[in-house]
Every structure is written in structure tokens, then in C-alpha cells.
Design a protein around this motif. Sequence first.
Motif, PDB file in Angstrom:
ATOM      1  N   VAL A   1       3.363  -6.292  -4.467  1.00  0.00           N
ATOM      2  CA  VAL A   1       4.117  -5.766  -3.514  1.00  0.00           C
ATOM      3  C   VAL A   1       4.991  -6.606  -2.787  1.00  0.00           C
ATOM      4  CG1 VAL A   1       2.913  -3.489  -3.291  1.00  0.00           C
ATOM      5  CG2 VAL A   1       2.370  -5.445  -1.924  1.00  0.00           C
ATOM      6  N   GLU A   2       4.971  -8.299  -3.317  1.00  0.00           N
ATOM      7  CA  GLU A   2       5.639  -9.097  -2.578  1.00  0.00           C
ATOM      8  C   GLU A   2       7.263  -8.786  -2.799  1.00  0.00           C
ATOM      9  OE1 GLU A   2       4.141 -11.735  -0.785  1.00  0.00           O
ATOM     10  OE2 GLU A   2       6.273 -11.771  -0.170  1.00  0.00           O
ATOM     11  N   PRO A   3       7.841  -8.727  -1.714  1.00  0.00           N
ATOM     12  CA  PRO A   3       9.393  -8.308  -1.893  1.00  0.00           C
ATOM     13  C   PRO A   3      10.203  -9.428  -2.790  1.00  0.00           C
ATOM     14  CG  PRO A   3       8.964  -7.959   0.233  1.00  0.00           C
ATOM     15  CD  PRO A   3       7.658  -8.749  -0.215  1.00  0.00           C
TER      16      PRO A   3
ATOM     17  N   ASN B   1      -1.540  -8.342  -3.280  1.00  0.00           N
ATOM     18  CA  ASN B   1      -0.319  -8.715  -2.606  1.00  0.00           C
ATOM     19  C   ASN B   1       0.802  -9.025  -3.367  1.00  0.00           C
ATOM     20  OD1 ASN B   1      -2.171 -10.540  -2.375  1.00  0.00           O
ATOM     21  ND2 ASN B   1      -0.699 -11.769  -1.351  1.00  0.00           N
TER      22      ASN B   1
ATOM     23  N   CYS C   1       5.588 -11.245   2.455  1.00  0.00           N
ATOM     24  CA  CYS C   1       4.994 -10.257   3.487  1.00  0.00           C
ATOM     25  C   CYS C   1       4.041  -9.283   2.437  1.00  0.00           C
ATOM     26  CB  CYS C   1       6.023  -9.603   4.286  1.00  0.00           C
ATOM     27  SG  CYS C   1       7.244  -8.857   3.422  1.00  0.00           S
ATOM     28  N   GLY C   2       3.527  -9.816   1.453  1.00  0.00           N
ATOM     29  CA  GLY C   2       2.637  -9.097   0.553  1.00  0.00           C
ATOM     30  C   GLY C   2       1.482  -8.305   1.061  1.00  0.00           C
TER      31      GLY C   2
ATOM     32  N   GLU D   1       1.137  -7.222   4.331  1.00  0.00           N
ATOM     33  CA  GLU D   1       1.719  -6.303   5.126  1.00  0.00           C
ATOM     34  C   GLU D   1       2.381  -4.912   4.182  1.00  0.00           C
ATOM     35  OE1 GLU D   1       4.861  -7.770   7.692  1.00  0.00           O
ATOM     36  OE2 GLU D   1       3.673  -9.381   8.115  1.00  0.00           O
ATOM     37  N   LYS D   2       2.837  -5.491   3.294  1.00  0.00           N
ATOM     38  CA  LYS D   2       3.615  -4.455   2.326  1.00  0.00           C
ATOM     39  C   LYS D   2       2.099  -3.604   1.521  1.00  0.00           C
ATOM     40  CE  LYS D   2       7.760  -4.735   2.865  1.00  0.00           C
ATOM     41  NZ  LYS D   2       8.380  -3.655   3.471  1.00  0.00           N
ATOM     42  N   GLU D   3       1.306  -4.190   1.324  1.00  0.00           N
ATOM     43  CA  GLU D   3       0.273  -3.428   0.640  1.00  0.00           C
ATOM     44  C   GLU D   3      -0.298  -2.365   1.569  1.00  0.00           C
ATOM     45  OE1 GLU D   3      -2.384  -6.667  -0.852  1.00  0.00           O
ATOM     46  OE2 GLU D   3      -3.676  -6.810   1.126  1.00  0.00           O
TER      47      GLU D   3
ATOM     48  N   GLU E   1       1.071  -1.189   4.293  1.00  0.00           N
ATOM     49  CA  GLU E   1       2.015  -0.131   4.147  1.00  0.00           C
ATOM     50  C   GLU E   1       2.062   0.878   3.213  1.00  0.00           C
ATOM     51  OE1 GLU E   1       6.832  -0.875   4.053  1.00  0.00           O
ATOM     52  OE2 GLU E   1       6.059  -2.185   5.824  1.00  0.00           O
ATOM     53  N   HIS E   2       2.030   0.438   2.054  1.00  0.00           N
ATOM     54  CA  HIS E   2       1.801   1.276   0.838  1.00  0.00           C
ATOM     55  C   HIS E   2       0.807   2.056   0.775  1.00  0.00           C
ATOM     56  CE1 HIS E   2       5.584   0.204  -1.325  1.00  0.00           C
ATOM     57  NE2 HIS E   2       5.288  -0.992  -1.179  1.00  0.00           N
TER      58      HIS E   2
END
Lengths: 354, 354
Positions: A146-148, A143, A308-309, A311-313, A315-316
Motif C-alpha cells: 500500500v506504499e503510495p 506495508n 507511509c505504507g 499508515e496506509k495499511e 487506514e485500509h
Amino acid sequence: MSERVGIAILGAGIFAKEAHLPAIQAAGDKVVLRAVYSRSEGSAGTFAAFAQSTLNIDVPFYHDGGDPTKSLDSLLAREDIAAVIVVLPINTQPEIIVKALKAGKHVLSEKPVARDVASALKLIKTYEEEYKPKGLIWRVAENFEVEPGYLFAKKVIADGEIGKLQYFNLSLVAFVDESSKWYQTPWRTKPEYQGGFLLDGGVHFTALLRTILPSPITEVSAFASLNKAILAPHDTINAILRCADGTHGIWELSFGSPSSTRGALNATSITGTEGWIQIGNTQKDGKTHIKVDVHKGDETKTTVLPSCGVEKELEHFLELLGGRDEGFGEPRSVLKDVAFIEAALNSEGNLIKL
Amino acid sequence: MSERVGIAILGAGIFAKEAHLPAIQAAGDKVVLRAVYSRSEGSAGTFAAFAQSTLNIDVPFYHDGGDPTKSLDSLLAREDIAAVIVVLPINTQPEIIVKALKAGKHVLSEKPVARDVASALKLIKTYEEEYKPKGLIWRVAENFEVEPGYLFAKKVIADGEIGKLQYFNLSLVAFVDESSKWYQTPWRTKPEYQGGFLLDGGVHFTALLRTILPSPITEVSAFASLNKAILAPHDTINAILRCADGTHGIWELSFGSPSSTRGALNATSITGTEGWIQIGNTQKDGKTHIKVDVHKGDETKTTVLPSCGVEKELEHFLELLGGRDEGFGEPRSVLKDVAFIEAALNSEGNLIKL
């Protein structure tokens, strides 16, 4: 709207419940959780009940309790499940990853990719030779990649805002005792893999540097030690590292602090010719956020982004199943994090080329 | 009361004026400043005028201006001068130290002991073979060794207050530009010795660890670099080090920061099994103080002591002339600080045994 991806979670522990379940919820109509599996019937059932009470979703649960219709094989035989998220003990994961791939499922498995470089390479080879050619996707859930907040820091550096990079310093000293919820996970209490928490948690912090720095880390020299007997085999690494472009830095990671107050000195900084950035966590509205301070001269510009890493991972990963690949979680990328920890644990102060 | 020791200061630069002169004043009736020498007549005269205006003392000044009655030889021939404090450029000191010893004077010379280990060993050998047997004393002014705040930290550790030592972290990142008063000293602007500020200032921070830690530093692995061209040859070291007792730590020193704000992350911490201490500077009543925080569990006990290492080193030196030796400033002890910097500058990530 495209069809929702049917997924299952293999593993019903803390992180599956507290991180992956909310991430699935956040993914909304892109995904539907169709099953959960745990070796123990009790854990699987508890997870399902938790999902029911918190997210109001009905999740059939599978386990090794003896009922063949409730076994992992039965779960993997379901055609309405396209992908699995593997959140199991480090040493259990490779076998389950291969099992899922063999059953034709796409896989997102928790970090680290494996217990050591040799096991990871074996697993990657199996995937690349047998399953990748069939179009199956396997990615590792890192995560931090991809953490914003970290991607923002990466962009600040890439845009040249702090000039040419000079040196960096990452220090993370954590307090873990017998009452820690992570320590109480049986496979973490007596880890049968190198580094204990240093592998399990440490890969995040090499991933952080790998994500932010423009040049790959190619050399490391380190001392490792055990300071708290309950954290055997090791709980502390002091390392220096150097990137291909000559930028060098310091990396201190310890789970062996005698006190939680030592965390006050934790900081990650990257210094360039024109300024420096500091990256850290902060709490806002009761939630963890990533704080990035960009310092130039006497001025500081602060950016705070929600963490929100996980969630992002997901999503990707879902985008990847739809054909859009940004390269996150590539097994050969996250392998570098395990290679770094392995080198640091074995360096004894000698320079190791990564 | 015993007789006042007649001394001379050889060197009339910033540190002679701002640190040694006040230390002589603080020593009260134990010492009397009888002369100052500088290569330049102007500098020597300015120093004398400064002493007159600030401390109301009349100091005859000596220089290389051509008048033989005002030469360094004339100063060293004076029988009312028993000892000299040498505060000269790093590369000039060894010759002057030997000259003073040859003239039968005791010597307290500024750190570093010499520009490199080879020069230092040559100087130490000369002293030990030719002058020490004659009862002459030569010590190196390493004020960090006798700084009360650091000696307090040493005692906290020695008394076992933080348990068995685990690891330590010293980070000092400083901002130096062309306007810095230190940078403007010509011999520092274009240093003809290894490391530039890293040698000149860096030895203090190895002396700090050497003073506080119970076990000698025996191994180092480091990366060194130059980030600000004006600070050539090097301005930054990232190092890991290990002591004979297995305690290991991190040592980050840079004078190449792009901004003074980076200093906000400077910290020195030593962590043990029962607690940890943090050592830093703080301002109180307009003066620099050393702050030592002893952390145990959630509690912190803070001790703040005035910074007065230069006064203390003179005090100890005068006591030593009176026969009482506590071992401070021993040439072979401070040699370790130069050896550490030299090793760090040349390590390139390889382990060096000290």
C-alpha cells in the motif's frame, strides 16, 4: 463522524513503537489506542511511557507478569477493544492471532503471515473455517502493498507508459552486524525460522514485485547461502523468476554484505518495450520517500512520494472494518511472499513452480 | 632483435579496422601486416586504403573477386606470412581457420570459438588431432581474458584482499537499434546462430567472470527472451550461476533495452567476506579505461587502467609463437563461454551443469 475504533497493540518492540504508534496517531479520530501488551512487564511499561511522552496518550499496559487483571486474556476480554495489531516474533504470532480471533477481535498482524507455507496454510484454514464466517477480519500488515510510491509505479505500468513488460531486476544488499537494532532483537539474533532476515525482510521485496507487476510470479530458480555466520541459517538469495505472462527477472537479496557501501548498487528496475522505470528510496526533509523515475528515450520523469505504507495499511484496515475492502493484506496474497522465499531457499538452482 | 612475424588479417570489417589494425601498429617491430583478405574486393580495398591513410602502411589485399593471384589461397600460399588473424562472420570462421591451418599458418581467430558447442568441439578436435601435432598454434581472441583492468581485479581477489568470495552480480543492458554500426553488419542483422548478440557479445561477459573468479562456473539456470523483434532469435538472458567452490551470482545480459539510459544501472560487483570490488568502464583522455574500485569498510581504493585487451591478446599470441605460453585464448577455455551462453539460452529455468 463514525465511532472511533478501539484497538490494542500486541507487541512492544521497535516496529510497534517506531512505525505502528505513529500510524495510529496519523489515523487521528478514526482510532483510539486502548491497550498495549508485551510478554515482559518492562517492555509493555516502556512502550506505554513512550506513548505518553511522544504522543501524550495514556495506554494501559498488559503483560505476563502474573497479575491476572493485566494479562493478555484480560486485554482481549475488554469490550472497548474491537481490533488488535499483532507485532510479535514470527513464531509467536499464529497462536496470538488465533487467541485474538477466538476472543472476537479483528486482527492486523505483521508480516510474514507465518514461518513457512505449511504453518501459514494451517492458520489461514483455521481463520477461513472458524472466524471468517463470524464476520471477523484478519489481514496481514504488508506495508509495501500500500506504499503510495509503489502503487504509483504499478499505475505507470498498468497504464502502458513503458509498453509491454520485458524484464526486471531487483537488487537489495544490506549490511547487518551485531550492533544493528534489528539484529539485537533476541528472536532475530537466533531465528528459529527459515531464512532469518531473508524471510523477515525478504517478504517485503517479493510483495513489492507482486504489487507492481501485472502478472503473478509463477516460477523461481535460486541459490541461497550463508556468508556471515551471525546471520544463520541463510543471508543471501540469488534468484531468477518468471511471471505467468512470460516477463522474467532477477532478484538479489542479501543481508550478508561486508560493508554498507555495497548498498550503492541497490536498484529496482522494470523494463518495457517503450521505456523503463527505476524505483528506490530517497531522503527528503529528513524522511524516507519513494522515488520513481520513468525513463522514455532520453527523458526521465521523476516522482517522489513520502513513504507511509504503515499508515496506509492501518487506514485500509480501518476502512475494511467499516465495510470497504480493497483486498490489501489478504492472507492468501501475502502467503505468496512466504512461498517465494521458501522456494528460493530450497531451490538449489532447480526450477520451482509457485 | 628477433625477426618480425609476418601476418595477414582475414576479414576487413569494423573490428578488424578499429581494433586489430591499431593493435598491430602497437605491436611495433614484433609484427608486420603483410596482407588483408575479404570476400568482397571493395571491402578488402577499403581496408587497405584505411591502413594506408591511418597507419601509413601498404597492405596488399586479397578477395574472392576472381583474380587467382588475389585469392585467399594465394594469400595462404605466401611464405612470408606465418600467422593469420581471423575476423570473419561467426559461421564463416571455422572453415577459414581450418584452411589457414592446412596451409601451415598459425591462427588467432575472433571469439566466439564457434556458433555452438558441437561445432566448437568438432573444430577443436580437428585442430588437436591434425594441426597441433605439427606445431601449429591456434588461439581464440578473447580480449577480456587479457584486459589489464580485469587481471588487476583477478589479482585483488586472488590476494585475498576482499576475503573469501560470497556472491557476484554482473548486469549489462545495452541499447541496439537499426542505426547501430554493429547491427548493420549483414551477418549480425540476420544472425544464423544461436543468441544473436547474446552469443557474439555475451561470451565476453562470461569470459570476464571466468577470468576474475578463482573457481570455475559449473552450474547455470536462466530465462532467455526476445524483446526487440529486430534482434531475433534472443536478446536477453537472466541467469543465476554457481562456481565449483559454492560462490554464486547473478548474470543479466540484454541488448533489448528500449533506451540507452538503462545502461546507468550496469555494474559488475564481486563481494567477499572482507570487502567487495566493482568493475566498470570509464572514459579518460577520450579513451575507454577499466575502473576497479576496491571497497573495504567505508574506504574505497580506485584503480583506472587503459583498456587494451586487443593489443594484449596479439602481444600474448606473438609471445606464444616465440615459445612463451601463458594459456590465454586456449580453445577449450573459450569453449566454456559458448557453453555458458548455450546453456542459458536453453535452460528455461532448469539447472544445467556445465
